[in-house]
Design a protein around this motif. Sequence first.
Motif, PDB file in Angstrom:
ATOM      1  N   ASN A 388       0.802  -0.989  -0.028  1.00 53.33           N
ATOM      2  CA  ASN A 388       0.010   0.035  -0.059  1.00 53.33           C
ATOM      3  C   ASN A 388       0.895   1.213   0.018  1.00 53.33           C
ATOM      4  O   ASN A 388       0.451   2.186  -0.544  1.00 53.33           O
ATOM      5  N   GLU A 389       1.995   1.087   0.708  1.00 55.72           N
ATOM      6  CA  GLU A 389       2.723   2.424   0.805  1.00 55.72           C
ATOM      7  C   GLU A 389       3.467   2.670  -0.565  1.00 55.72           C
ATOM      8  O   GLU A 389       3.552   3.978  -0.828  1.00 55.72           O
ATOM      9  N   PHE A 390       3.409   1.818  -1.705  1.00 58.64           N
ATOM     10  CA  PHE A 390       3.821   2.033  -2.664  1.00 58.64           C
ATOM     11  C   PHE A 390       2.785   2.522  -3.667  1.00 58.64           C
ATOM     12  O   PHE A 390       2.938   3.505  -4.564  1.00 58.64           O
ATOM     13  N   ARG A 392       0.719   4.258  -2.768  1.00 57.73           N
ATOM     14  CA  ARG A 392       0.490   5.798  -2.400  1.00 57.73           C
ATOM     15  C   ARG A 392       1.058   6.734  -3.276  1.00 57.73           C
ATOM     16  O   ARG A 392       0.857   7.968  -3.434  1.00 57.73           O
ATOM     17  N   PHE A 393       2.302   6.447  -3.586  1.00 55.86           N
ATOM     18  CA  PHE A 393       3.312   7.526  -4.387  1.00 55.86           C
ATOM     19  C   PHE A 393       3.230   7.132  -5.941  1.00 55.86           C
ATOM     20  O   PHE A 393       3.960   7.678  -6.839  1.00 55.86           O
TER      21      PHE A 393
END
Lengths: 426, 527
Positions: A388-390, A392-393
């Motif tokens: 999910n962190e990826f 986001r960007f």
Amino acid sequence: MSSAQSAQPLIDTDIAIAKPPPARRSKLPYVLLSIAGGLILLSLVRSLTGADDLTSRGTMREALQWAVPIGLAGLGGLWSERAGIVNIGLEGMMILGTWFGAWAGVQYGPWAGVAFGIVGGAMGGLLHALATVTFGVDHIVSGVAITILGAGLTRYLSGLTFTEMEGGGPTQSPTIGDIQRVSVPGVNGPLEDLERKHWFLVSDLAGILGGVTTAVSLLTIVALLLVPATYFALWRTTFGLRLRSCGENPVAAESLGVNVYRYKYLAVIISGGLAGLGGVYLAEVSSSIYREGQTNGRGYIGLATMIFGNWRPGGLAAGAGLFGFTDALQQRPAGGESVHALLLFVALLVAGVAVRSILRKRYVNAGVSLAVALAVLAWFLLQDDVPNEFVRFMPHLTTLLVLALAAQRLRPPAADGLPYRRGQGG
Amino acid sequence: VRDYDVRTPGIDVKAAALSGGNQQKLIVGREMSHRPKVLIAAHPTRGVDVGAQAAIWDHIRDARAAGLAVVLISADLDELIGLSDTLRVILRGRFVADADPATVTPEELGSAMTGAGGSASGQAAATDATARPASAPRVRFDSIARGLGMTRRFDLRSGLITLAAPVAAMLIAALLSSIALIISDIDPIFAFQQMLDYGTERDSIVDIINRSTYYYIAAVAVAIGFRMNLFNIGVDGQYQLAGMVAAGAGGGFLLRGLPGPVLALAVILIAVVVGALWAGVAGLLKVTRGVSEVISTIMLNAIGAGIVAYLISERGIGVLPPGGNITSTRLLPEGSWIPGIPVSGARAEVFGFVFVAIAVGIGYWWALNRTRFGFDLRAAGANAPAAVASGVDVRRMVLIAMLVSGGLAGLVGLPLLLGEYHQFTSEFPGGIGFTGIAIALIGRNSPVGIAFGALLWSFLDRSQQILDLESIPKEIVVILQGVSVLSVVIAYELVRRLRLRLEQRRVGEQLGLTAPPETPVAAGVSA
């Protein structure tokens, strides 16, 4: 030799600058073809991976909803940069828009919020114009300062006002009333049925149409209309021609009697107003409260969108759509799955670029593209999820990649970001 | 007009209406025609076409043969070599090199001018050539260089003006925030008094110094870019990624075994390299693909934050302490902690890293004012075309400046990492990079100015904490900070213009010309 002869070449070059490139054909067929191609590819990927949410109506609705604020910020950037003022303060103006919009929206209803949000953003624009046009401060410096100021001011004001209200707090406002949503009557049912069938291409089209024809906020429609309105105002009116001339060659504009300062002021104030509207949209349509940090860098992405769109409204709208789509995916519950499917999409797309490079005998380009395509494909095959962190960007990464691939073909206004003093032409 | 081949529609046309080259020819003709004894010619052939250039050169040679003393100042090295009897290079008001025009090459002359050849200090150079009547007067060439902001000779009046700018800006900021306080029914004097009392307690002072440590490094990282019109908005992402990777590597099994001080050095080195590489991406994109570093560093911030968030989570290298809810890297071994400096009467200690910050400041000053690199950097920032013309490789400078800026940014997180937290956590303070931008603006990119800016900002940060206890909204300080940044940049710009005008007047008086306010000098400087 007489003076007339020596002056001749000068005049010629001036005209050459103003003239559009001679061999300019209509790009419409090309654009339509690429849209169709992209759609077919997307549909193919969806069928292969079974990530049905990729083109579902819900995703499309969200994509539209996230594209609008980015697009509004981008339009803001367009107005200002066409008049030669780089506006990196869009983010700050957007923040002002979210706060003022929410503050008025809570008390006097959503449309009053819209008005106040625009005014809030425009005040930020006025400040930027004052610093850059009147005082000649570097545009980036002023923009950064305005963003710092906007964040500080809204935080202070939230502490003063929203804490007193029921449901509000120092970092968020109470709920704001909704703006009416409208649907195209009679299309909802059939489209939904079609979408459920998961047919190749047909269901994807149904999903996209369904997303953009049902429950569309009135403010969305207003925002969408601003794109052609901007095009008309800037490219089809005397006013627009003069405004753009201030961004291309202010000295020449001045010599023709254009009040360059006034046009620059107007452009930057309008720019702030549009960014403010984008802010209100975030507070009132994308969500229904003001939250601190709500803009989350969308002003900057708007600016990137405008560069991506080559300082033209059409390209800008396409860019905003792209960013809205990636933005929407990460908001969806099945976001990870969809982005994972998108990896295949990217791999196929880059492989296509590689094939084209081979055909054009650009073997270095082809090699690089092929390597990238294989790497992305390997990622797709080896992992079954994208963290999910990826996700986001993803919009930021897309921006960076697009700029890296396209930046050299872009043409900003000639005097964009340059200092200008009245009478500097001598 | 005829002698100098000035192309004009008629003799009654105003000089200002002519083209630049023709104006130049007219001026040369005017000066030569009253048969002066001494001619000071600054860039006599600038903007003139090749034929006319040769004509002007001939005129100067003829006049010299007739006994005229000519002092020729020019950026065209071939012109200097071709016309002069003696060549002298002036650095900072001193003659540093003599050259014989018969043997010297433009390259040698150029390196003498930048200070690279023999003389270590690089400064703005002016070259003069004296003709046979050897008593040519020495004119203060530095006035030209000073117009470009290149000399550092202290001038009391302009010094006072420079100092007045930030003071005035702070007053404006204080005034505006007072108004905001009065509107919300709070006595501003009381609020400021409270802040001053609390901010000067011993514990507060230690805290202020500690905050200044990382703010200062961040601001210097930004300022290096600013000096050559390069906007590294990405310090935030750079220091977070660097801190994360350095802490992870330092706590990891590969490096844990190293002796303490070596490990600390290794952590610092890793942080610098990671920061430099992350900024280098933006630098590389700018020089190879023409991507604006403003946009790319903003995007890299978001991407860096995402990578850090992933790495610090348990799927990355983060660990969740039992009972806690904040993931972090493994604790660094105690030997690698940088000890603090105890202060009597205060509970907290000053970061040992403060010495690194001071070293960074001194290094920044030295590199900027005493090295070829610093000269190239400032030259590229002040006037890129001129820098290119004098042999500065701007693309290379962009890349180097970005790498240095990013490397310094890598240091930003370390005072906290090595002095306080000893591990990187998901709650590691963010936003220091943006504060660094603000402080660099306030401090006007000067090593000393930034130090004051960092202390001021830290004071405001610290002293606002008392306001909540007095039920004054502490966010007023954020407004104060925001307004002060904006008013400071405006004040500096106004001062810059004022000084430029004073300078023009002074130069005009010295040259015996009554220069109108908008002379070609102004065009030359602003263009």
